[in-house]
Structure formats: C-alpha cells, structure tokens
Design a protein around this motif. Structure first.
Motif, mmCIF file in Angstrom:
data_model
loop_
_atom_site.group_PDB
_atom_site.id
_atom_site.type_symbol
_atom_site.label_atom_id
_atom_site.label_comp_id
_atom_site.label_asym_id
_atom_site.label_seq_id
_atom_site.Cartn_x
_atom_site.Cartn_y
_atom_site.Cartn_z
ATOM 1 N N LEU A 273 11.113 2.728 19.320
ATOM 2 C CA LEU A 273 10.268 1.824 20.074
ATOM 3 C C LEU A 273 8.993 1.486 19.308
ATOM 4 C CD1 LEU A 273 11.072 0.791 22.733
ATOM 5 C CD2 LEU A 273 9.543 2.407 23.808
ATOM 6 N N LEU A 274 8.557 2.419 18.449
ATOM 7 C CA LEU A 274 7.328 2.161 17.688
ATOM 8 C C LEU A 274 7.490 0.935 16.815
ATOM 9 C CD1 LEU A 274 5.978 5.641 16.669
ATOM 10 C CD2 LEU A 274 5.033 3.983 18.268
ATOM 11 N N ILE A 277 6.836 -1.999 18.877
ATOM 12 C CA ILE A 277 5.402 -2.170 19.102
ATOM 13 C C ILE A 277 4.759 -2.772 17.864
ATOM 14 C CG2 ILE A 277 3.249 -0.930 19.545
ATOM 15 C CD1 ILE A 277 4.801 0.918 21.344
ATOM 16 N N VAL A 280 5.535 -6.454 17.886
ATOM 17 C CA VAL A 280 4.707 -7.160 18.875
ATOM 18 C C VAL A 280 3.278 -7.276 18.355
ATOM 19 C CG1 VAL A 280 3.740 -7.072 21.192
ATOM 20 C CG2 VAL A 280 6.128 -6.500 20.840
ATOM 21 N N PRO A 315 -2.703 10.437 12.249
ATOM 22 C CA PRO A 315 -2.639 9.670 13.498
ATOM 23 C C PRO A 315 -3.664 8.556 13.601
ATOM 24 C CG PRO A 315 -3.450 11.904 13.887
ATOM 25 C CD PRO A 315 -3.032 11.846 12.464
ATOM 26 N N VAL A 316 -4.631 8.502 12.678
ATOM 27 C CA VAL A 316 -5.659 7.466 12.790
ATOM 28 C C VAL A 316 -5.038 6.076 12.752
ATOM 29 C CG1 VAL A 316 -7.728 6.520 11.750
ATOM 30 C CG2 VAL A 316 -7.386 8.979 11.807
ATOM 31 N N GLY A 318 -2.271 5.147 14.038
ATOM 32 C CA GLY A 318 -1.819 4.827 15.392
ATOM 33 C C GLY A 318 -2.963 4.382 16.275
ATOM 34 N N ILE A 319 -4.091 5.094 16.170
ATOM 35 C CA ILE A 319 -5.266 4.723 16.966
ATOM 36 C C ILE A 319 -5.742 3.336 16.570
ATOM 37 C CG2 ILE A 319 -7.641 5.350 17.529
ATOM 38 C CD1 ILE A 319 -6.892 8.239 17.077
ATOM 39 N N PHE A 321 -4.008 0.934 15.323
ATOM 40 C CA PHE A 321 -3.082 -0.054 15.866
ATOM 41 C C PHE A 321 -3.405 -0.352 17.329
ATOM 42 C CE2 PHE A 321 0.355 0.113 12.608
ATOM 43 C CZ PHE A 321 0.512 -1.247 12.523
ATOM 44 N N GLY A 322 -3.580 0.720 18.092
ATOM 45 C CA GLY A 322 -3.855 0.563 19.513
ATOM 46 C C GLY A 322 -5.133 -0.219 19.756
ATOM 47 N N VAL A 323 -6.188 0.197 19.071
ATOM 48 C CA VAL A 323 -7.484 -0.457 19.255
ATOM 49 C C VAL A 323 -7.403 -1.918 18.824
ATOM 50 C CG1 VAL A 323 -9.872 -0.491 18.454
ATOM 51 C CG2 VAL A 323 -8.781 1.683 19.023
ATOM 52 N N LEU A 325 -4.782 -3.852 18.741
ATOM 53 C CA LEU A 325 -3.983 -4.624 19.693
ATOM 54 C C LEU A 325 -4.841 -5.051 20.881
ATOM 55 C CD1 LEU A 325 -1.106 -5.413 19.515
ATOM 56 C CD2 LEU A 325 -0.444 -3.371 20.734
ATOM 57 N N ILE A 326 -5.601 -4.088 21.420
ATOM 58 C CA ILE A 326 -6.434 -4.384 22.582
ATOM 59 C C ILE A 326 -7.549 -5.364 22.204
ATOM 60 C CG2 ILE A 326 -8.017 -3.390 24.263
ATOM 61 C CD1 ILE A 326 -6.286 -0.855 24.150
#
Lengths: 388, 298
Positions: A273-274, A277, A280, A315-316, A318-319, A321-323, A325-326
């Motif tokens: 699923l990653l 993401i 997207v 993991p940074v 991933g963070i 990416f999340g930030v 995206l938002i």
C-alpha cells in the motif's frame, strides 16, 4: 445530507481563464506548432545528454521514467475521472510479476512480456472498475484499498509461481538487450533507459490525445458531476470501467519495466500500500489532471528520500512524505504543474481557432475581458483543466 | 464442538475490537461524511504513548485513560486544523490529508519508539488461569473484558446520540450542516467533538487490541485492525452504529472460521478473503447492510 452538499456544482474558475491579458496563441498556428517542435527537440536533446551520464544516474532517471508512467496511469482514473484509487500498487505489482514470472518460469524474452503485462493489467483494471458502477466515493476508495492489501497476500500465497515471500530474482542473463542494439549485458541500463524514456513519451502522447478527445471530456464530466454527466448522455458506467482498465494497463506497463529495472521482486518490497501512497503523493505533488504532473511528481518521489536521508536516516522520510502531502493540499492543491500552468497563462494563452474570445479580441482589442464563468461556447482548451 | 466454540469465542473477541474501531469510524462519518483513514494510526500512536507511560511505572488503567484523552485531543485537533480547512474543497482532499497523517504518524511512531515489537500489558486479568469455562470453551479475562467494554461503550454512544442535546446536534449536523447552523447548532464545536469522540474510542480500542493481537504492539498492529474495522463499518453501512457492531462481529467470526476450516484460504489469505466478501456484499448493497440510502439532487 445529500451528495450535492459535498460536491459543489460550480467550482471557482481559475484566474484569467477566458483570455489572459498576455499574448494569445492559436492552437495549430505556425507559432504554436513551432513551439511544440522546439519543446520536443529540447526533450530529445536532454535525453541524449542524460545518456552520457554515469550508469547510476541513468538508473535513477530510469526509475523516474517508470514511476512517471505509473503515476500517469493513476492520473487517468484519479486526476481526470475523479475516482480515488489506493490500489494501484497492485496493478504495478501485477505488471512486474507478469514480466518476472514469464521470464523466470517460462523463459520468455523480457520485452515480449510487456504486452502480456499490459493485457493482464487491463483486464484486472476492468474487474476492479466494475464495483465503481454501484459503489461510490469513499466506499470505492476502500474497494481499491482492498485490492492493494490483497496483492502482496496473493503473491505470498502462490509462492510456487512467484517465489513467495522469498522473492523472485530475474538473472541478468535473462535481461540482455537485443543484439541489434549493440549494447552489452553489463550496459543493459542504457537499453532500459531508452526503452523507458520512449514508453513514457508514448504514454504521455496517449494521455494527451485521450484527455483532449470526447472521451476525455466525458471523463471530466463524470468527475465533476456524475448525475449531470449521465443526464447529458455520457455513459457513466462505460467511462468508469474503461478508464480503470486503461489506467491499470498503463500502470502495469510501468510495473513490467520496473521488474526489468530492479531485477528482483518481493511482495513486501515495492508492491504494498505504501507504493500506492507514493503514487498518490506524486500525482498530487505534480498536479492531478495535468499532462506533465506525473513526470514532476515522479522526480520528487524518487529524489525526496535521497534528500531526507541526507538530513536524517530512516523513518524521517516517511514523516516528510506525510507532512509534504498535507502541506500540498493546503498550499498548492493544483500541484507544481497546475501552478505553473496558471502562471504561464498570464504570459500566453493557447486557444482553439474557433474560440469565441478570439473574434471579440479581433473586434475590440482594448475591451475588458469578460468575467469568469460567463463565457459562451465550448470550454477554451482541455489542458487548462484544473483538478478539483 | 469445543473447537467450534473456541473459534467462535476468539472470532467474537477479535470482532469486538474491529467493532470498536468501526464505531470510531462511524462516529466520524456521521459528523463529517468522511472516512478517517488515519484512524488506525492515530490509535496506534496513542497506544504507543500508553505503553511508554507503563514503562515509566504508571499503572495500566492510568495509561488507558491517558490514551483515551490523547485520542480525544488529537482527533479534535486534526478536525480543527487539518480537515475542516480542506473539507469544503472536496472528498479527495480530505482523503489525501488522511493518507498524509497515515504515513506521517506511522513514521513518527518508528522515530519516537523504535521499530522493535513491544509488549503492552493488558488492562484485564489475562493469566493462563484467568478464564471462565463456557461449554468447554475457555473465556479468558481479556476477551471478556473487551466484550464488556464494547457493550458498555455501545450503550453510552447510542445514549449520547439518542438522548442528549449534544447527540441531537451531532445528528443534525450530519444530516444537513447548513440547516443545523441556521437552527443555532454550534456546528464547528459539534464536528470537533465528533472527531474527538472517535479519537477517544480509537485510543481505547488500541489499548485493548494490542495485548490480543498476534503482532503485540508493533508498527503494523493497527493496520490490519483498521482494514478489518473499515470493512466492518462499510459492511454495516457507514452511518449505522448498529451496523458497525454487527459488521465487526461478523468479520471477526468469519475470519476465525475461514482460518479454521478452509486452510487453503486461511492464514496468508485471511485479509483477502474477508475483503472479497465485503466487496461482494457492497455490490449487492452499495451502502452496506444497515446504511441509509442517500438521495442525490442535481
């Protein structure tokens, strides 16, 4: 609450939509054609220049091309037709595993597996698109989520074919470029670079022509208001299912090329699923429903992890990416390319030869531009389209 | 017979956890008309914090309360700061924000708490001897505890929706935000409250599920639970509290029975099987078993 409440029928038109204050370029005129040819020559020149780079850099670029193809596929369904899919990792994986299994288990020539992968993914896409007839919005996003979750499980389940969790290795011997290219096995990165580049250009041409055709108009109509589109005679079911099929086929093509690029496939590696993401993210970042958005998005998705790993490992990314995206949804919902198009439209506007605004400007060059949304006649041009 | 009973019990226990998280999803959906894709990761985060508190020597019940409180604050905060500003744009924007939270929160967990698996102490007696025998099947303390929590919580939430002013407000906002606002409902406060409530339920579900989950407390624990819970919510119909409960229990039992009796589909294919069943059900009833059909006006 009715569905109308969360689906505004009138989206605010982008600034300067009918005719920008700058220059007007008529589609198909000599100047317009000249610019198009110049752009194409520039792309070819860049590619030739890049093919002199070291193999590692070329490999990264190949990765960008492959991802751009995958995102372009997603763009058809999510960007132009408005069906959010978080299951495209499955099509990417299906394409990759089709190529991998056919080459390793059945001794196919790698390039011959590409059409097979495309075909499989087309059919798989049609099947996944079927629920979209009855299932809408969020429910549909969850169906695609199910597909994305199921794929790695299926790969692990049929391990005698796919190698299961241990993975599937395609030996370099099986990926030797054809003889006529004169490229040695060690240099196969060059071969793959050109194959991916040409595949990307073909995909972009296909997407461009498709989205400017009647079919593209139908796709956008379905996205902007399904009921209204149906009332206007758009065959909503056909549009959705075929778009899903085509989108999956394109992403499957990317998967097949990806299998040749990495040479080793594992269910938990690039097909979870990653990956969806990531696709997207690339689409939103580059610009949904823009032609070149997927390319820009792919560049960002490939190189961002390198950048974040320079700052801090693990993991940074991933963070980040999340930030990112938002932040994008807030700051630049139209994406990099969408924003660039808006900026460009202030300088030059491309319109069809029969655009009504042309006649008016010819009559009254100094007249004020008509306010947004009151423009009669057909929409100015399809590539000025904005994601919702 | 004993084996069947035991499988049913374990299925019902897992199902109760799915039902809890599904309940959280439904509460958000009823308020905001959207699925919170980050619900599972939110619960995982609060559970990690609870685990961290227990390592500092805090008693388990206090850690559970902290997880619930943190869930409430995070849920309400996310609605206020991240969801509301983009909600007017469209569904996709909200989903993308949730996907961003999903990736970001999971990576944040990895960064703060490390990637290795942790053992979260159960809030219920869960020793090997803490069981009640029921027709040959053993009902362990933590399973019973989860059932009791589910029943109590469902009672409380339906009381809230049916019998209180706030619940009436929440239903009004879910039905038609504009009319509700015109009628004097403090819409924004109600929405934030709904998300907070769902965050709190998630926080509770997270703490309850980890001692039962095969992965214990790890970065992937809540993902499988979230998939099952969202399937449960869809199965029951996204706007139906009862549907979430029925959906969760059915999926839990289905999983246990498939794993037990159809080895070809169990284990590796467990999630896929369940999801295929859900998709088939959605094809027949696109808004779930108990979901209300929506009118579309053009």
């Amino acid at each position: 609450m009715t569905a109308v409440a969360d689906r505004p029928t009138t989206t605010p038109a982008p600034r300067g939509r009918p005719v920008a204050p700058g220059r007007v370029l008529v589609r198909g005129s000599a100047a317009h054609r000249g610019l198009q040819v110049a752009g194409l020559l520039l792309v070819v020149a860049l590619l030739v220049w890049a093919s002199t780079w070291p193999l590692f850099r070329m490999g990264q670029l190949t990765n960008v091309f492959v991802l751009a193809i995958a995102i372009a596929g997603l763009n058809l369904v999510t960007g132009y037709t408005g069906l959010l899919s978080i299951g495209h990792s499955a099509f990417f994986g299906l394409g990759a595993y089709t190529t991998g299994v056919l080459v390793v288990q059945y001794g196919f020539d790698a390039m011959l597996t590409v059409p097979v992968a495309i075909g499989f993914c087309f059919v798989a896409g049609l099947l996944v698109g079927l629920p979209s007839l009855r299932i809408h919005g969020l429910y549909l996003a969850l169906v695609t989520l199910a597909v994305g979750v199921a794929f790695p499980e299926l790969v692990r389940r049929f391990d005698d074919l796919t190698g299961g969790a241990a993975g599937l290795v395609i030996r370099a011997r099986l990926l030797t470029p054809p003889e006529w290219t004169g490229i040695s096995r060690a240099q196969r990165g060059i071969w793959l670079f050109w194959v991916s580049a040409i595949a990307l250009v073909l995909v972009l041409l296909l997407v461009r022509n498709l989205t400017r055709s009647r079919a593209g108009l139908a796709m956008r109509a379905v996205r902007d208001h399904e009921l209204a589109a149906a009332a206007q005679g758009v065959h909503v079911a056909r549009v959705k299912i075929l778009t899903f099929g085509l989108s999956a086929a394109i992403t499957g093509l990317a998967g097949a090329l990806f299998a040749m690029y990495v040479g080793a496939l594992a269910p938990d590696g690039s097909f979870t699923l990653l990956k969806s993401i990531e696709l997207v993210t690339g689409l939103v970042l580059g610009g949904a429903a823009t032609l070149l958005g997927p390319v820009v998005g792919a560049v960002a998705v490939v190189f961002l992890p390198y950048l974040t790993s320079l700052v801090a490992p693990g993991p940074v990314s991933g963070i980040a990416f999340g930030v990112l995206l938002i932040a994008l949804v807030f700051l630049m919902p139209e994406g990099v390319v969408g924003r660039a198009q808006i900026a460009l439209r202030r300088v030059v506007t491309v319109v069809d030869a029969d655009h009504p605004a042309l006649a008016r400007t010819a009559r009254d060059p100094g007249g004020p531009p008509e306010p947004d949304g009151q423009q009669p006649g057909p929409p100015p041009s399809t590539d000025e389209d904005q994601p919702r | 017979m004993d084996l069947l009973l035991e499988r049913l019990v374990s299925g019902l226990t897992n199902g109760s956890v799915y039902a809890l998280l599904a309940l959280a999803l439904v509460v958000v959906f009823r308020g905001s008309g959207t699925i919170n894709f980050a619900q599972g990761e939110l619960a995982l985060f609060t559970t990690f914090v609870a685990w961290w508190l227990t390592t500092l020597g805090s008693p388990v019940w206090l850690a559970v309360l902290a997880s619930i409180a943190l869930g409430f604050v995070l849920g309400a905060g996310i609605e206020r700061l991240l969801v509301r500003p983009v909600q007017r744009k469209n569904d996709t924007a909200v989903l993308i924000v949730a996907l961003g939270l999903f990736t970001g929160l999971n990576a944040l967990d990895a960064l703060l708490f490390g990637t290795e698996t942790k053992v979260m102490p159960s809030p219920f007696p869960n020793g090997l001897d803490d069981y009640v025998s029921l027709g040959g099947a053993r009902l362990y303390g933590d399973a019973l505890g989860v059932w009791v929590v589910l029943v109590v919580l469902v009672g409380l939430v339906s009381l809230l929706f049916r019998r209180t002013r706030v619940g009436l407000h929440m239903r009004a906002v879910a039905d038609n935000p504009e009319s509700a606002a015109l009628a004097g409902v403090p819409t924004s406060r109600v929405l934030a409250l709904g998300w907070g409530l769902s965050g709190a339920i998630g926080g509770l579900a997270g703490v309850l599920v980890t001692p039962l989950a095969p992965q214990q407390l790890s970065l992937t624990t809540m993902f499988t639970v979230f998939i099952a819970a969202s399937a449960a919510a869809l199965f029951g119909g996204l706007d139906s509290l009862g549907g979430a409960i029925v959906g969760g229990l059915v999926i839990g039992v289905l999983e246990a029975l498939v794993t037990g009796y159809v080895p070809a589909l169990g284990g590796a294919m467990q999630q896929t099987t369940v999801l295929v069943v859900i998709v088939l059900i959605l094809l027949v009833r696109p808004t779930g078993l108990f979901g209300s059909r929506r009118l579309e006006r053009v």
